[in-house]
Design an enzyme around this catalytic site. Structure first.
Site, mmCIF file in Angstrom:
data_model
loop_
_atom_site.group_PDB
_atom_site.id
_atom_site.type_symbol
_atom_site.label_atom_id
_atom_site.label_comp_id
_atom_site.label_asym_id
_atom_site.label_seq_id
_atom_site.Cartn_x
_atom_site.Cartn_y
_atom_site.Cartn_z
ATOM 1 N N HIS A 62 -4.694 -0.242 -8.528
ATOM 2 C CA HIS A 62 -3.668 -1.232 -9.210
ATOM 3 C C HIS A 62 -3.945 -1.196 -10.657
ATOM 4 C CE1 HIS A 62 -3.102 -3.482 -5.397
ATOM 5 N NE2 HIS A 62 -4.058 -3.233 -5.106
ATOM 6 N N ARG A 64 -1.419 -2.247 -13.039
ATOM 7 C CA ARG A 64 -1.158 -3.295 -13.810
ATOM 8 C C ARG A 64 0.006 -3.309 -14.736
ATOM 9 N NH1 ARG A 64 -3.105 -6.293 -9.703
ATOM 10 N NH2 ARG A 64 -5.528 -6.932 -9.862
ATOM 11 N N ASN A 94 2.667 -3.862 -7.133
ATOM 12 C CA ASN A 94 2.668 -5.251 -7.403
ATOM 13 C C ASN A 94 2.384 -5.444 -9.008
ATOM 14 O OD1 ASN A 94 -0.126 -4.324 -7.052
ATOM 15 N ND2 ASN A 94 -0.660 -6.538 -6.270
ATOM 16 N N LYS A 147 4.654 0.989 0.305
ATOM 17 C CA LYS A 147 3.690 0.290 0.436
ATOM 18 C C LYS A 147 4.182 -1.241 0.802
ATOM 19 C CE LYS A 147 -0.006 -2.699 -0.002
ATOM 20 N NZ LYS A 147 -0.786 -2.809 -1.011
ATOM 21 N N HIS A 232 -7.391 -0.265 3.429
ATOM 22 C CA HIS A 232 -8.754 -1.215 3.418
ATOM 23 C C HIS A 232 -8.881 -1.848 4.715
ATOM 24 C CE1 HIS A 232 -5.562 -3.866 2.133
ATOM 25 N NE2 HIS A 232 -5.534 -3.734 0.900
ATOM 26 N N ASP A 302 -9.137 0.806 -4.071
ATOM 27 C CA ASP A 302 -8.495 -0.634 -4.116
ATOM 28 C C ASP A 302 -8.873 -1.403 -5.523
ATOM 29 O OD1 ASP A 302 -6.798 -2.693 -3.824
ATOM 30 O OD2 ASP A 302 -8.108 -3.657 -2.177
ATOM 31 N N HIS A 306 -9.105 -7.814 -12.702
ATOM 32 C CA HIS A 306 -8.671 -9.151 -13.348
ATOM 33 C C HIS A 306 -9.827 -9.559 -14.356
ATOM 34 C CE1 HIS A 306 -5.914 -9.864 -9.931
ATOM 35 N NE2 HIS A 306 -6.752 -9.494 -9.384
ATOM 36 N N GLY A 321 -9.673 -9.571 -6.287
ATOM 37 C CA GLY A 321 -9.798 -8.072 -6.653
ATOM 38 C C GLY A 321 -10.983 -7.785 -7.541
#
Ligand code: DOR
Length: 435
Positions: A62, A64, A94, A147, A232, A302, A306, A321
């Site tokens: 991810h 972002r 996402n 996904k 995962h 994964d 953050h 995360g």
């Protein structure tokens, strides 16, 4: 013949095993192995005492961008990737806006091209509204496929119901990837969250939430005879189900589910908070058995950054995360050195596996004609992982202070050096992976 590069004297780990070999590279591709007599190279790199692996492909990160770039962006995330020996990443939908249509995907590809340090593809999020377009979206340039979040996590992407899932799955042409936790059970169990106590995370998002969801998912995949990739996997309980569906389902595990356990909540608190959760150690041991039995197809980090400030919020306001793209290779090489998997099995999980299950063109193998993507590692070198080393904008790792044996020396992508001895070697030249 004049060529660009020869890698000399390295121990090449690939489909032939592990052997001292030379590799000839020209115009971004591998053009020969072993016999270098016909070549005159502009550059010769001595790889004595180093192992040359096919480029590591991290098929779950991810990064972002757009929308959440205070945590990460395509530049910082991919810098972390090449520093950690990763040559290509598949990035998750996402973001804000979510990657759920052709425009959002094209926007990511445009942002990424020659701005990311590694090669890339982007997943397109499956929703209740785009199932009719699935066959177009999964085949667009730069698309890693579809996904689906069946359980909610960071962001609003969610298809929790069987009807929604059937609409998406029935339209699939390519293999699609799934976050498998049962949303209905998560909602029913929300009272199990204990304020201020992240160790209640795996009690809320329990083993049964994962098992039940994977059972539902496999049933639907079987009904439509479609190929799925279950991301995962975190429980012992899902493994027999997956083993029964090898014709349709492939399996990812993460380094954190193989390395950490519920015993670490006391030490790491919300830093360990992840979806699906890090669980009791017997699940970790079962995942290792699944690595050894061949049930696991790929390792994905994964990587889900953050900021420390966000992670410092009291549970359950804290987001789920942790970073992982930069630590995937060193953490797993340490496991190799400890005898938990062979270097060849590592290559199977991080190069050959992604190539096979996603049908990647020209990557994932050290073989004539393939892209010259290499992860060059020093198995003997001991280092301590620190937050300071982490390139992610979020600038922390759950492995801060952890000593590992096995370190990345260099990262080559399409014949060009991206990183050597901890230094970026070139401006960003990342391009879309082809399928
Ligand atoms: O812990 C997680 N964080 N799991 C996910 O599936 C999403 C991720 C994120 O994007 O933060």
């Amino acid at each position: 013949m004049n060529i660009d590069l020869i890698l000399k004297n390295g121990t090449v780990v690939n489909q032939d095993g592990e052997h001292l070999r030379d590799i000839a590279v020209h115009q971004g591709r591998i053009i020969g192995l072993d016999d270098m007599t016909a070549y005159k190279a502009a550059e010769v790199l001595d790889c004595r005492n180093l192992h040359i692996l096919p480029g590591v492909i991290d098929s779950q990160v991810h990064f972002r961008e757009p929308g959440l770039i205070h945590k990460e962006d395509l530049e910082t995330g991919s810098r972390a990737a090449v520093m950690g020996g990763v040559t290509a990443v598949f990035e998750m939908p996402n973001t804000k806006p979510e990657t759920t249509n052709a425009e959002a995907l094209a926007d990511k590809v445009a942002r990424a091209t020659h701005r990311m340090f590694c090669d890339f593809a982007f997943y397109v999020g499956g929703t209740h509204h785009n199932s009719e377009q699935i066959s177009t979206l999964e085949n667009l340039p730069g698309s890693a496929g579809i996904k689906v979040f069946i359980g909610s996590s960071t962001g609003d992407l969610l298809v929790e119901d069987d009807t929604g899932l059937e609409n998406i799955i029935s339209h699939l042409g390519r293999r699609a990837a799934f976050h498998s936790e049962d949303e209905f059970r998560l909602r029913a169990r929300v009272g199990h969250q204990i304020a201020g106590d992240a160790s209640s995370h795996p009690i809320w998002r329990d083993v049964e939430a994962a098992r039940l969801c994977t059972e539902r998912l496999l049933r639907i995949a079987k009904k439509y005879q479609k190929r799925i990739h279950v991301l995962h996997i975190s429980t012992a309980d899902e493994l027999p189900l997956l083993a029964e569906h090898r014709d349709l389902a492939t399996v990812e595990v993460t380094p954190h589910h193989l390395t950490l356990s519920a015993d670490d909540y006391a030490r790491l608190g919300t830093k360990l908070q992840m979806n699906p959760p890090v669980r009791a150690s017997h699940h970790r041991e079962a995942l290792w058995r699944a690595i050894q039995s061949g049930l696991v197809d790929v390792l994905g980090s994964d990587h889900a950054p953050h900021t420390l400030e966000e992670k410092a919020k009291p549970y359950p306001q804290s987001p789920s995360g942790m970073t992982g793209v930069q630590t995937l290779v060193p953490i797993m090489l340490d496991h190799v050195n400890k005898g938990r998997l062979t270097l060849q099995r590592f290559v199977d999980l991080t190069s050959h596996g992604p190539q096979r299950i996603f049908n990647i063109k020209n990557k994932g193998r050290i073989a004539e004609g393939y892209d010259a993507d290499f992860t060059i590692v020093d198995l003997k070198r001991s280092e301590t992982i620190t937050n300071k080393w982490i390139q992610s904008r979020s600038a922390w790792t759950p492995y801060d202070g952890v000593k590992v044996q096995g370190w990345v020396t260099g990262t080559f992508i399409r014949g060009r050096l991206a990183m050597w001895q901890g230094e970026l070697a070139a401006k960003a030249f990342g391009e879309a992976v082809r399928f």
